[in-house]
Design a protein around this motif. Structure first.
Motif, PDB file in Angstrom:
ATOM      1  N   ASP A 346       0.818  -1.214   0.000  1.00 25.85           N
ATOM      2  CA  ASP A 346       0.000   0.000   0.000  1.00 25.85           C
ATOM      3  C   ASP A 346       0.852   1.264   0.000  1.00 25.85           C
ATOM      4  O   ASP A 346       0.326   2.369   0.000  1.00 25.85           O
ATOM      5  CB  ASP A 346      -0.965  -0.004   1.197  1.00 25.85           C
ATOM      6  CG  ASP A 346      -0.233   0.008   2.544  1.00 25.85           C
ATOM      7  OD1 ASP A 346       1.018   0.030   2.553  1.00 25.85           O
ATOM      8  OD2 ASP A 346      -0.913  -0.006   3.580  1.00 25.85           O
ATOM      9  N   GLY A 347       2.163   1.106  -0.003  1.00 27.49           N
ATOM     10  CA  GLY A 347       3.057   2.269  -0.060  1.00 27.49           C
ATOM     11  C   GLY A 347       3.109   3.086   1.224  1.00 27.49           C
ATOM     12  O   GLY A 347       3.704   4.155   1.246  1.00 27.49           O
ATOM     13  N   ALA A 348       2.499   2.580   2.299  1.00 24.64           N
ATOM     14  CA  ALA A 348       2.341   3.408   3.499  1.00 24.64           C
ATOM     15  C   ALA A 348       3.335   3.079   4.609  1.00 24.64           C
ATOM     16  O   ALA A 348       3.310   3.692   5.666  1.00 24.64           O
ATOM     17  CB  ALA A 348       0.916   3.272   4.029  1.00 24.64           C
ATOM     18  N   SER A 349       4.225   2.115   4.371  1.00 24.70           N
ATOM     19  CA  SER A 349       5.169   1.740   5.421  1.00 24.70           C
ATOM     20  C   SER A 349       6.478   2.522   5.274  1.00 24.70           C
ATOM     21  O   SER A 349       6.729   3.159   4.260  1.00 24.70           O
ATOM     22  CB  SER A 349       5.444   0.246   5.346  1.00 24.70           C
ATOM     23  OG  SER A 349       6.237  -0.168   6.427  1.00 24.70           O
TER      24      SER A 349
END
Lengths: 428, 350
Positions: A346-349
């Motif tokens: 999700d690209g959020a880490s």
């Protein structure tokens, strides 16, 4: 040290009765090449196929990619320490069969090889969808251990590229480019008013099949050292890697090491390019400390004002990258880092395994965890089954129709950290 | 005629005009049309969108019942069949900000509808939930309502249009910490050379990856008496029972495994292996104790060096696995370890 690169433009590759270049077409004598490559008793079978840009072909599992080159003039030959004797390379003249690549495929570990799609959405992510590829699939003899299999495949690729490269020896190149960096004092004296720049070239050396070789030596056994930029153009550095396909540097990438070529472009105009510090990414803390200390020392020793530092791999080597950056910056030398990211699907880490505020100038090659759908191809060269276990794949990646849903991590060269591609990631 | 975009607004008891702190414990309720700021926004939405409903919940009620309240709010919101949800703005009100964020998370995950909000950057709701909503930066008090409402409405109309979202600067939202790949004109090496030139000349440059505040964990105090301690093994080295029964991925793991080792005095090639794709598995497969040292810990237990070895080990693959996933795994199994009376963990990596 001065090297002329003669680029021979290759527009097509075909099988023929003689291995030669005629009118921008490369002909490969398949039988002769198979006979040469079958000499290795570690390999049970060797087959060769061609894959051209735009064809509905998937190649997997890909181990290495190598550009065919040949030494025309000057000391030594390609790939010193492996194919050629240990002469000092990087000067004289070398011919390049531009637009072609030797691709080696085979199931070494299963996890750690890549995918090349010659068309479709996957083709946007790999440079090797845009080269005429001579693909060599080799299977090991039964019971061969993985590291022996890796060594056999590594050698096979270099051998094939050298054999094919010979075809360019007596061909008039379409363009000749000259690359020259003078010895340190002469170089600095010639461009007294330009900022002095060093390239810190980090090489994967975690061991257990994550190995890179410099003049035949496994780089985890060396301390950081100095290199003229032209040495890589003759194959001083080669890949012995089985690691996530997206950000391992293939031998092709080393031969065309983009930071080197782009620094050479500015050399004598906007910068004074002093040369390269070649370093490793070993796993123990002591090794990391020793190597990063020496990197910072050598960059300072050379009198650099700035340095570009490129990483290979991710996770553990992120620590080496940040250590190199911090120690060089603390000497008052400005750095730019080249890396890629593992920010989750999700690209959020958090993208890297280490960070420091001194790393304030970073180029990213993109988020390797981004998921892509690769539609079925009409032809498969190699084996599709590893898709579920390949780094970047997951249970169910390979569908019965032959389509594959994977992270771009599985695509050869997708997030290359030498900066070979045009992809980046942005914060949204 | 194109249908109007259906907007549902989420507000707390105060902005929902029910009351102040004394009404903060009211459970979720719904109203047709817009109330308070939601009513005020009607004019700004023009003929492209309309506020079809407002859902209100007291901040205290939400804070004390986050899971239930989220569910109830989502249920009420869904009855309006909206295209987009706007929550807040919450300014610097902490409980309200967290509630708006939690609503955004629930709406995104359960209804798959986009959410727009507005908060002061230091509101804890921003950090906790920024990836679930496009949030406009507001002032720290409701005095900024008049300025923030047009910005929120503009952003909401853009999000609801379904067109690709631009960068935070282009669209006017706070960075959500979501990294998205894109292709640019120049290759990475050239961008690096140009960035270095700017840095050397003292010119302004923009890093492509702003360094995060790195999450460093301070080690715990040493175990006072090992001989009484129950020790568990946890690994990111991918050791699993033979054939990887739960199909833990070789890289970018989406799960962890919990396996019983009560019957094993040592691990062997016959019963365990590694699923890790980041290293040559030959040596780990030959002798899995090299990564998960069951043999040595059994010896230590027998010799009385440690109290006992916990009967389960927890395992995942660290290779390319997002920090956020690792954190989530550990948050879950740490609770089990505590419940099982484990005193200390040996965490092995590769």
């Amino acid at each position: 040290m001065r090297l002329e690169l003669g680029n021979i433009r290759i527009e097509d590759v075909k099988f023929g009765s003689k291995t030669e270049v005629k009118n921008h077409t490369l002909y490969v004598n398949k039988e002769e090449l198979i006979t040469l490559l079958s000499e290795d008793e570690r390999l049970a079978s060797v087959s060769i196929e061609l894959a051209h840009p735009g064809e509905s072909i998937r190649i997997m599992p890909v181990k290495d990619v190598i550009e065919p080159r040949v030494k025309v003039d000057g000391p030594g030959g390609l790939f010193p320490g492996f194919i050629s004797k240990l002469d000092q390379v990087g000067s004289g003249r070398t011919h390049v069969l531009k637009g072609t690549a030797v691709v080696t495929a085979g199931q070494v570990v299963g996890f750690q090889e890549g995918i090349i799609d010659m068309t479709g959405p996957g083709a946007d992510y790999t440079p090797f969808a845009h080269t005429h590829n001579i693909v060599i699939v080799a299977d090991p003899v039964e019971g061969l251990k993985q590291h022996a299999h890796e060594a056999a495949l590594r050698n096979l690729g270099l051998k094939a590229a050298t054999y094919i490269g010979e075809a360019g020896k007596n061909v008039e190149p379409d363009e000749i480019k000259t690359y020259e960096v003078l010895p340190l004092f002469e170089n600095a004296a010639k461009y007294p008013n330009l900022p002095k720049v060093v390239y810190v070239y980090m090489l994967q050396s975690q061991g257990l099949l994550h190995d890179t070789y410099y003049y035949g030596i496994d780089v985890k056994q060396m301390v950081p050292t100095l290199m003229y930029p032209t040495e890589v153009m003759d194959g001083a550095i080669i890949s012995g890697n089985c690691v996530s396909a997206c950000d391992k540097n293939t031998t092709y990438h080393h031969l065309n090491s983009p930071v080197i070529y782009d620094l050479m472009e500015k050399h004598g105009k906007e910068i004074c390019f002093l040369g390269c510090v070649v370093t490793n990414e070993n796993v123990t803390l002591g090794d990391k400390q020793r190597s990063s200390n020496m990197v910072a020392k050598l960059v300072e020793f050379l009198g650099a004002d700035g340095a570009i530092i490129s990483e290979e791999g991710f996770g553990n080597p992120d620590a080496d990258l940040i250590m190199n950056c911090v120690k060089v910056e603390k000497k008052g030398i400005k750095t730019v880092l080249v890396t890629d990211e593992y920010a989750g699907r999700d690209g959020a880490s958090q993208s890297l395994a280490d960070a420091d505020q001194l790393a304030n100038a970073v180029v990213t090659a993109g988020n390797a965890n981004e998921v892509i759908y690769l539609p079925p191809m009409e032809k498969l060269i190699g084996y599709a089954q590893p898709a579920d276990i390949i780094a970047g794949g997951f249970d169910g990646s390979l569908q019965p129709d032959g389509s594959i849903t994977v992270e771009i991590q599985a695509i050869t060269g997708a997030t290359n950290e030498l900066g070979y591609n045009k992809m980046t990631a942005r914060g949204y | 005629m194109i249908d109007k975009i259906r907007v549902v607004w989420y507000l707390n008891q105060f902005f929902g005009q029910i009351g102040g702190e004394d009404k903060a414990d009211i459970p979720p309720q719904k109203h047709e049309g817009g109330i308070g700021p939601a009513a005020g926004a009607g004019r700004l939405l023009g003929d492209r969108a309309e506020v079809v409903g407002t859902v209100i919940c007291g901040d205290t009620y939400f804070g004390e019942n986050v899971d239930t309240a989220s569910e109830q709010v989502v249920e009420l919101i869904s009855t309006f069949n909206p295209d987009i949800v706007i929550a807040g703005p919450a300014f610097n009100a902490g409980r309200y900000g967290v509630a708006c964020g939690a609503v955004a998370k629930a709406v995104t995950e359960k209804l798959n509808i986009p959410v727009v909000s507005g908060m002061y950057p230091e509101n804890p709701g921003v950090d906790m939930y920024k990836k679930y909503a496009y949030m406009v930066e507001t002032t720290n008090s409701a005095a900024g309502m008049r300025k923030s409402l047009p910005a929120i409405v503009k952003l909401a109309l853009k999000v609801a249009s379904g067109e690709p979202m631009g960068t935070p600067e282009q669209e006017g939202y706070m960075p959500r910490g979501v990294r998205v790949n894109t292709f640019v004109e120049e290759r990475g090496s050239k961008r690096a050379v140009n960035m270095l030139l700017k840095k050397l000349r003292g010119e302004e440059f923009v890093t492509e990856y702003p360094m995060p505040n790195f999450d460093r964990v301070a080690p715990n105090q040493p175990v006072a008496d090992l001989s009484q301690a129950k020790i568990a093994l946890v690994t990111s080295g991918g050791i699993v029972p033979k054939h990887n029964p739960d199909h833990i991925e070789s890289s970018s793991a989406s799960k962890y495994g919990k396996y019983d080792i009560a019957e094993f005095n040592t691990l062997t090639e016959a019963d365990h292996e590694t699923a890790h794709g980041g290293y040559d598995p030959t040596y780990a497969n030959e002798n899995p104790n090299r990564v998960l040292p069951v043999d040595v810990l059994r010896d230590m237990a027998n010799e009385g060096v440690i109290g006992e070895l916990h009967r389960y080990f927890y395992t995942t693959v660290g290779n390319g696995t997002a920090v956020a996933s690792s954190k989530k795994f550990a948050e879950t199994f740490s609770k089990e370890l505590l419940a099982d009376g484990v005193d200390a963990v040996i965490l092995t990596s590769t």
